[in-house]
Motif scaffolding. Structure first.
Motif, PDB file in Angstrom:
ATOM      1  N   ARG A  42       0.987  -1.158  -0.383  1.00  0.00           N
ATOM      2  CA  ARG A  42       0.195  -0.007  -0.347  1.00  0.00           C
ATOM      3  C   ARG A  42       1.020   1.340   0.161  1.00  0.00           C
ATOM      4  N   GLU A  43       2.039   0.823   0.661  1.00  0.00           N
ATOM      5  CA  GLU A  43       2.558   2.603   1.023  1.00  0.00           C
ATOM      6  C   GLU A  43       3.606   3.037  -0.369  1.00  0.00           C
ATOM      7  N   LEU A  44       3.694   1.962  -1.305  1.00  0.00           N
ATOM      8  CA  LEU A  44       4.800   2.021  -2.454  1.00  0.00           C
ATOM      9  C   LEU A  44       3.525   2.287  -3.461  1.00  0.00           C
ATOM     10  N   ILE A  45       2.251   1.941  -3.726  1.00  0.00           N
ATOM     11  CA  ILE A  45       1.325   1.853  -4.055  1.00  0.00           C
ATOM     12  C   ILE A  45       1.177   3.627  -4.518  1.00  0.00           C
ATOM     13  N   ASP A  46       1.191   3.882  -3.061  1.00  0.00           N
ATOM     14  CA  ASP A  46       0.641   5.840  -2.198  1.00  0.00           C
ATOM     15  C   ASP A  46       1.492   6.332  -2.912  1.00  0.00           C
ATOM     16  N   LYS A  47       2.644   5.768  -2.636  1.00  0.00           N
ATOM     17  CA  LYS A  47       4.239   5.877  -3.247  1.00  0.00           C
ATOM     18  C   LYS A  47       3.777   6.832  -4.313  1.00  0.00           C
ATOM     19  N   ALA A  48       3.930   5.790  -5.970  1.00  0.00           N
ATOM     20  CA  ALA A  48       4.263   5.543  -6.816  1.00  0.00           C
ATOM     21  C   ALA A  48       2.311   6.744  -7.595  1.00  0.00           C
ATOM     22  N   SER A  49       1.449   6.369  -6.603  1.00  0.00           N
ATOM     23  CA  SER A  49       0.150   7.271  -7.086  1.00  0.00           C
ATOM     24  C   SER A  49       0.881   8.418  -7.250  1.00  0.00           C
ATOM     25  N   LYS A  50       1.198   8.947  -6.052  1.00  0.00           N
ATOM     26  CA  LYS A  50       1.582   9.904  -5.751  1.00  0.00           C
ATOM     27  C   LYS A  50       2.766  10.625  -6.910  1.00  0.00           C
ATOM     28  N   GLU A  51       3.790  10.580  -7.100  1.00  0.00           N
ATOM     29  CA  GLU A  51       4.635  10.866  -8.306  1.00  0.00           C
ATOM     30  C   GLU A  51       4.425  10.920  -9.466  1.00  0.00           C
ATOM     31  N   ASN A  52       3.214   9.849  -9.565  1.00  0.00           N
ATOM     32  CA  ASN A  52       2.472  10.070 -11.044  1.00  0.00           C
ATOM     33  C   ASN A  52       1.653  10.888 -11.194  1.00  0.00           C
ATOM     34  N   ARG A  53       0.735  11.509 -10.250  1.00  0.00           N
ATOM     35  CA  ARG A  53       0.127  12.554 -10.040  1.00  0.00           C
ATOM     36  C   ARG A  53       0.970  14.029 -10.030  1.00  0.00           C
ATOM     37  N   GLU A  54       2.136  14.233  -9.415  1.00  0.00           N
ATOM     38  CA  GLU A  54       3.380  15.058 -10.055  1.00  0.00           C
ATOM     39  C   GLU A  54       3.316  14.826 -11.003  1.00  0.00           C
ATOM     40  N   LEU A  55       4.066  14.017 -11.659  1.00  0.00           N
ATOM     41  CA  LEU A  55       4.801  13.901 -12.984  1.00  0.00           C
ATOM     42  C   LEU A  55       3.688  14.650 -13.855  1.00  0.00           C
ATOM     43  N   ILE A  56       1.980  13.418 -13.404  1.00  0.00           N
ATOM     44  CA  ILE A  56       1.094  14.274 -15.118  1.00  0.00           C
ATOM     45  C   ILE A  56       1.278  15.330 -14.981  1.00  0.00           C
ATOM     46  N   LYS A  57       0.984  16.272 -13.638  1.00  0.00           N
ATOM     47  CA  LYS A  57       0.159  17.607 -13.091  1.00  0.00           C
ATOM     48  C   LYS A  57       1.810  18.598 -13.928  1.00  0.00           C
ATOM     49  N   GLU A  58       2.871  18.374 -13.985  1.00  0.00           N
ATOM     50  CA  GLU A  58       4.142  18.575 -14.374  1.00  0.00           C
ATOM     51  C   GLU A  58       3.955  19.191 -15.910  1.00  0.00           C
ATOM     52  N   LYS A  59       3.879  17.791 -16.227  1.00  0.00           N
ATOM     53  CA  LYS A  59       3.760  17.342 -17.839  1.00  0.00           C
ATOM     54  C   LYS A  59       2.641  18.032 -18.655  1.00  0.00           C
ATOM     55  N   SER A  60       1.549  18.191 -17.844  1.00  0.00           N
ATOM     56  CA  SER A  60       0.075  18.498 -18.170  1.00  0.00           C
ATOM     57  C   SER A  60       1.017  20.216 -18.324  1.00  0.00           C
ATOM     58  N   ASP A  61       0.835  20.979 -17.378  1.00  0.00           N
ATOM     59  CA  ASP A  61       1.351  21.985 -17.625  1.00  0.00           C
ATOM     60  C   ASP A  61       2.503  22.767 -18.722  1.00  0.00           C
ATOM     61  N   GLU A  62       3.134  22.133 -18.622  1.00  0.00           N
ATOM     62  CA  GLU A  62       4.822  22.247 -19.892  1.00  0.00           C
ATOM     63  C   GLU A  62       3.878  21.828 -20.949  1.00  0.00           C
ATOM     64  N   ASN A  63       2.295  20.786 -21.735  1.00  0.00           N
ATOM     65  CA  ASN A  63       1.820  20.611 -22.440  1.00  0.00           C
ATOM     66  C   ASN A  63       0.875  22.177 -22.633  1.00  0.00           C
ATOM     67  N   ARG A  64       0.366  22.550 -21.768  1.00  0.00           N
ATOM     68  CA  ARG A  64      -0.642  23.764 -21.656  1.00  0.00           C
ATOM     69  C   ARG A  64       0.797  25.037 -22.349  1.00  0.00           C
ATOM     70  N   ASP A  65       2.214  25.015 -21.426  1.00  0.00           N
ATOM     71  CA  ASP A  65       2.597  26.306 -22.411  1.00  0.00           C
ATOM     72  C   ASP A  65       3.060  26.210 -23.831  1.00  0.00           C
ATOM     73  N   LEU A  66       3.520  24.484 -23.927  1.00  0.00           N
ATOM     74  CA  LEU A  66       3.842  25.041 -25.661  1.00  0.00           C
ATOM     75  C   LEU A  66       2.473  24.848 -26.124  1.00  0.00           C
ATOM     76  N   ILE A  67       1.508  25.014 -26.143  1.00  0.00           N
ATOM     77  CA  ILE A  67      -0.080  24.986 -26.923  1.00  0.00           C
ATOM     78  C   ILE A  67      -0.325  26.386 -26.936  1.00  0.00           C
ATOM     79  N   LYS A  68       0.048  26.864 -25.917  1.00  0.00           N
ATOM     80  CA  LYS A  68       0.330  28.390 -25.782  1.00  0.00           C
ATOM     81  C   LYS A  68       0.993  29.349 -26.619  1.00  0.00           C
ATOM     82  N   GLU A  69       1.985  28.383 -26.317  1.00  0.00           N
ATOM     83  CA  GLU A  69       3.706  29.431 -27.452  1.00  0.00           C
ATOM     84  C   GLU A  69       2.672  29.168 -29.144  1.00  0.00           C
ATOM     85  N   ASN A  70       2.255  27.744 -29.152  1.00  0.00           N
ATOM     86  CA  ASN A  70       2.168  27.216 -30.603  1.00  0.00           C
ATOM     87  C   ASN A  70       1.193  27.817 -30.663  1.00  0.00           C
TER      88      ASN A  70
END
Length: 122
Positions: A42-70
């Motif tokens: 459970r701890e490993l799953i929670d840690k991986a889920s948190k890392e995945n959420r952070e990564l998704i948020k980070e990449k989504s923000d980068e994609n929004r910035d790239l779309i705006k720049e485009n």
């Protein structure tokens, strides 16, 4: 004869009770190991889920910035295309005027359009 069987049955009862106790302790240890492994999972799953959420948020923000720049680049490109199109159209008009003046000075007249075929020629 029944007196002879009493030590045998007593021994069997002690052996069976010992096996039951051993099985109980073994199942308790197994249950503890399963609980520990489940908690770690459970701890490993929670840690991986948190890392995945952070990564998704980070990449989504980068994609929004790239779309705006485009979008900005597309708008800028569209403005440049329109500007150069107007400049090219104006330049073509000037070239036509020059050509007409040159043809006028050299007395070069445009060739007449070809005659349309008549019904008799066909």
């Amino acid at each position: 004869m029944s007196v002879d069987l009493i030590p045998f049955f007593a021994t069997m009862v002690v052996v069976v009770a010992g096996l039951m106790r051993y099985q109980h302790l073994d199942s308790t240890k197994t249950r503890e190991l399963i609980d520990k492994a489940s908690k770690e999972n459970r701890e490993l799953i929670d840690k991986a889920s948190k890392e995945n959420r952070e990564l998704i948020k980070e990449k989504s923000d980068e994609n929004r910035d790239l779309i705006k720049e485009n979008r900005e680049l597309v708008d800028r490109n569209r403005d440049l295309i329109e500007k150069y199109h107007l400049e090219t159209a104006a330049s073509i008009g000037e070239v036509r005027e020059r050509l007409a003046r040159i043809e006028g000075r050299l007395e070069i007249w445009p060739t007449p359009p070809p005659d349309e075929p008549t019904a008799e020629a066909a």
